[in-house]
Design an enzyme around this catalytic site. Structure first.
Site, PDB file in Angstrom:
ATOM      1  N   HIS A  17     -13.588   7.200   8.822  1.00  0.00           N
ATOM      2  CA  HIS A  17     -13.172   7.156   7.516  1.00  0.00           C
ATOM      3  C   HIS A  17     -14.570   7.677   7.510  1.00  0.00           C
ATOM      4  O   HIS A  17     -15.195   6.189   6.417  1.00  0.00           O
ATOM      5  CB  HIS A  17     -12.812   5.503   7.426  1.00  0.00           C
ATOM      6  CG  HIS A  17     -11.548   5.811   5.866  1.00  0.00           C
ATOM      7  ND1 HIS A  17     -11.296   6.232   5.060  1.00  0.00           N
ATOM      8  CD2 HIS A  17     -12.551   4.407   5.092  1.00  0.00           C
ATOM      9  CE1 HIS A  17     -10.696   6.000   4.367  1.00  0.00           C
ATOM     10  NE2 HIS A  17     -12.308   5.097   3.848  1.00  0.00           N
ATOM     11  N   SER A  48     -13.527   7.489  -0.834  1.00  0.00           N
ATOM     12  CA  SER A  48     -12.650   6.588  -0.979  1.00  0.00           C
ATOM     13  C   SER A  48     -11.642   5.721  -1.549  1.00  0.00           C
ATOM     14  O   SER A  48     -10.700   6.380  -2.363  1.00  0.00           O
ATOM     15  CB  SER A  48     -12.794   5.230   0.137  1.00  0.00           C
ATOM     16  OG  SER A  48     -11.707   3.944   1.002  1.00  0.00           O
ATOM     17  N   ASP A 108      -9.370  10.010  10.530  1.00  0.00           N
ATOM     18  CA  ASP A 108      -9.642   8.988   9.261  1.00  0.00           C
ATOM     19  C   ASP A 108      -8.081   7.944  10.191  1.00  0.00           C
ATOM     20  O   ASP A 108      -6.654   8.077   9.872  1.00  0.00           O
ATOM     21  CB  ASP A 108      -9.521   9.386   8.025  1.00  0.00           C
ATOM     22  CG  ASP A 108     -10.118   7.997   7.158  1.00  0.00           C
ATOM     23  OD1 ASP A 108      -9.100   6.836   7.595  1.00  0.00           O
ATOM     24  OD2 ASP A 108     -10.251   8.480   5.895  1.00  0.00           O
TER      25      ASP A 108
END
Length: 352
Positions: free
Chosen positions: A279, A192, A246
């Site tokens: 995610h 991320s 995501d």
């Protein structure tokens, strides 16, 4: 046993001081609930959604090395290092940067898995500085740079990214100076926000510091207006892994990041997507990353690190080497420098 052999995945929802296992579908609901700025009542779940979510099988692994493992885990401040027990066997370096709101501890289990499969790697896990995050109502948390929103326009400023970029550069430089390991035996990897930082840093290094590769998990190109692909780094291998479900960093945004960097001249940018992944990270993705690492950072006897002669070390350096090697118990009662020197030499020569 190949710990990467299972594809069964459960997500771990990290929140402040506790961790609880929940299914992917529940995590998706939580992420959807808290990713909208109009519905944020508790800022913690937003950070948790951006941080790493691990497999339940990997959570069962010990976070410290045992006598049967080829690595040792050491802590220095907020940085965690997973090193070969015999440091002379190292021929590669992997730096893993966590996501927003997480710490180095969040990817320790992954680092240990990689260390089992690739014992020639030293793996460094830094922790981001704690600073206010605008998107999280200004609440301080570990963050590599400020995030003001989830859209691409909000990613243009990224206050603090240059300082965090320098943090990674300093880690690479110190490893090179301390062990003479070439930069082309190093890989930056992150999840991320940490993946975004790894991409932003790795593709802008000086051409003499060309890396072996970069791994981006659920990341994107941050601060695009500030980004300049260094001439000579066009062929650096980049593996970008992303979940197709995501809801935070959508896969379309990841694709646009890839396209932007390739339009600047990058020629070796591979993007792999995972149909049911939100995610987070799953075992299939880690298998793909492991294959990539084995390709760009295979064990190479010609690239073994050059370590300082124990006879030339200070007492402080000797004690640090002993601590990193996980043999501190053998140093109990030692008084003379010559005793510490012999202990380090015996360890390096495989006599312990």
């Amino acid at each position: 046993m190949n710990l990467l052999g299972s594809s069964k995945s459960y997500q771990t929802y990290r929140c402040s001081s506790f961790t609880c296992a929940i299914s992917s579908s529940i995590l998706l609901l939580l992420v959807s609930k808290y990713s909208s700025s109009s519905t944020v009542n508790n800022p913690l779940p937003v950070a948790a959604a951006f941080s790493y979510s691990s497999s339940s099988q990997r959570n069962n692994m010990s976070s410290s090395s045992s006598s049967s493992t080829p690595f040792v885990v050491s802590h220095s401040g907020t940085t965690i290092t997973v090193s070969p027990k015999n440091p002379t066997l190292q021929s590669g370096l992997l730096v893993i940067s966590h996501g927003l709101g997480d710490t180095a501890q969040g990817f320790l289990d992954v680092a240990e898995m990689f260390a089992l499969q690739m014992p020639h790697l030293k793996i460094i896990l830094p922790t981001a500085p704690t600073q206010p995050v605008t998107m999280n109502m200004g609440m301080p948390m570990p963050s590599w740079y400020d995030i003001t929103g989830l859209d691409e326009r909000s990613n243009e400023n990224c206050r603090g990214i240059q300082e965090s970029r320098q943090t990674l550069v300093n880690i690479l430089q110190k490893e090179h100076e301390d062990s003479k390991l070439p930069f082309d035996r190093m890989v930056l990897m992150g999840f991320s926000q940490g993946g975004a930082l790894s991409l932003f840093t790795g593709m802008q290094l000086e051409k003499e510091k060309r890396l072996a590769g970069i791994v981006v998990m659920s990341g994107y190109l941050p601060a695009k207006a500030q980004f300049r692909l260094t001439e000579g780094l066009e062929c650096v291998p980049v593996l970008h892994c992303h979940g197709e479900r995501d809801p935070l960093v959508q896969v379309a945004m990841a694709g646009r990041s890839r396209d932007a960097i390739m339009s600047m001249g990058a020629k070796n940018y591979e993007m792999m997507t995972y149909p049911d992944l939100v995610h987070s990270v799953n075992m299939k993705e880690l298998q793909d990353i492991q294959s990539f690492l084995k390709r760009v950072l295979p064990d190479d006897d010609n690239c073994k690190v050059t370590l300082k002669d124990p006879n030339e070390m200070s007492i402080k350096e000797l004690k640090e080497a002993i601590r990193h090697a996980g043999i501190g118990s053998r140093a109990v009662g030692l008084m003379e420098k010559s005793e510490f020197v012999k202990l380090v030499e015996d360890h390096r020569n495989g006599k312990l």
